[in-house]
Design a protein around this motif. Sequence first.
Motif, short mmCIF file in Angstrom:
data_model
loop_
_atom_site.label_atom_id
_atom_site.label_comp_id
_atom_site.label_asym_id
_atom_site.label_seq_id
_atom_site.Cartn_x
_atom_site.Cartn_y
_atom_site.Cartn_z
N VAL A 176 0.89 -1.16 0.00
CA VAL A 176 0.00 0.00 0.00
C VAL A 176 0.93 1.20 0.00
N TYR A 177 0.69 2.16 -0.90
CA TYR A 177 1.59 3.32 -0.98
C TYR A 177 0.86 4.49 -1.61
N GLY A 178 1.59 5.58 -1.82
CA GLY A 178 0.99 6.83 -2.26
C GLY A 178 0.53 6.94 -3.69
N GLY A 179 0.68 5.91 -4.50
CA GLY A 179 0.05 5.86 -5.82
C GLY A 179 0.81 6.49 -6.97
N GLY A 180 1.95 7.12 -6.73
CA GLY A 180 2.69 7.76 -7.81
C GLY A 180 3.63 6.81 -8.52
N HIS A 181 4.06 7.22 -9.73
CA HIS A 181 5.00 6.39 -10.48
C HIS A 181 6.39 7.00 -10.49
N VAL A 182 6.59 8.08 -9.75
CA VAL A 182 7.88 8.77 -9.73
C VAL A 182 8.60 8.56 -8.41
N GLY A 183 9.89 8.85 -8.40
CA GLY A 183 10.69 8.80 -7.19
C GLY A 183 10.75 7.42 -6.57
N LEU A 184 11.04 7.39 -5.28
CA LEU A 184 11.14 6.12 -4.56
C LEU A 184 9.79 5.41 -4.53
N ARG A 202 -6.70 13.54 -5.98
CA ARG A 202 -6.96 14.08 -7.31
C ARG A 202 -5.91 15.11 -7.73
N LYS A 203 -5.60 16.02 -6.82
CA LYS A 203 -4.66 17.10 -7.13
C LYS A 203 -3.28 16.58 -7.52
N LEU A 204 -2.86 15.49 -6.91
CA LEU A 204 -1.54 14.93 -7.21
C LEU A 204 -1.56 14.01 -8.42
N MET A 205 -2.73 13.63 -8.87
CA MET A 205 -2.82 12.76 -10.04
C MET A 205 -2.06 13.37 -11.21
N ASP A 206 -2.26 14.66 -11.45
CA ASP A 206 -1.57 15.33 -12.55
C ASP A 206 -0.10 15.60 -12.21
N GLN A 207 0.17 16.04 -11.00
CA GLN A 207 1.55 16.38 -10.62
C GLN A 207 2.45 15.15 -10.59
N GLU A 208 1.96 14.06 -10.02
CA GLU A 208 2.77 12.85 -9.91
C GLU A 208 2.44 11.82 -10.97
N GLN A 209 1.38 12.09 -11.72
CA GLN A 209 0.92 11.15 -12.73
C GLN A 209 0.79 9.76 -12.12
N ARG A 258 -6.40 4.01 -6.44
CA ARG A 258 -7.60 4.67 -5.91
C ARG A 258 -7.35 6.18 -5.83
N VAL A 259 -8.21 6.93 -6.47
CA VAL A 259 -8.10 8.39 -6.44
C VAL A 259 -9.05 8.90 -5.36
N VAL A 260 -8.49 9.67 -4.41
CA VAL A 260 -9.27 10.19 -3.30
C VAL A 260 -9.30 11.71 -3.37
N ASN A 261 -10.11 12.32 -2.49
CA ASN A 261 -10.31 13.76 -2.56
C ASN A 261 -9.13 14.61 -2.11
N ASP A 262 -8.43 14.18 -1.05
CA ASP A 262 -7.37 15.03 -0.50
C ASP A 262 -6.35 14.19 0.28
N MET A 263 -5.35 14.87 0.82
CA MET A 263 -4.29 14.19 1.55
C MET A 263 -4.80 13.51 2.82
N HIS A 264 -5.76 14.12 3.48
CA HIS A 264 -6.31 13.51 4.69
C HIS A 264 -6.95 12.16 4.38
#
Length: 181
Positions: A39-47, A68-75, A84-90
């Motif tokens: 289980v992790y933060g969902g991005g394909h970049v970095g560690l 959602r906001k990070l979907m574009d930034q981190e793709q 899973r795309v969620v509303n916010d960091m919380h």
Amino acid sequence: MKIKRICVYCGASSGNNPNFTLKAKELGKLLASKGIELVYGGGHVGLMGVVADSVLEHGGKVIGIIPRKLMDQEQGHTGIQDLRVVNDMHERKATMATLADAFIALPGGFGTLEELFEVLTWSQIGYHQKPVAILDVDQYYHHLHKFVEHAVSSGLLRPQYGKLFQVTESTEEALQICCGN
């Protein structure tokens, strides 16, 4: 309790130490080999991307949680089985914590530290009793560990809570902290 899923907190960048990437790959391979889902933060970049790709490469399952906001930034990592795309960091942090049976922190920045200290705090106040391991690659967390010891010696953190900050340099030992064997 059998550990089915481990949440890994780590950077959305790889840093400038190649050992960070090597340990992320090693951890991903180890999780997959033990049949433990990531289980992790969902991005394909970095560690984050490195550990997810390593789990996938070795036949494991990955669950990513990304706002959602990070979907574009981190793709978001579209190559994982469950993104899973969620509303916010919380919501991201709560979802990750709910899905996981244990936590491992690799090197990372403010977000990693926030996630790490949030689950440590939740353990301290009894919201969960899930193990937390800090994978200290090339003494990345050395000064933070010293700070925790300082907080204990200063009387601002009870000794039993200082023990929640379990540091190791070994991926195998991090897994032992999480799995209890």
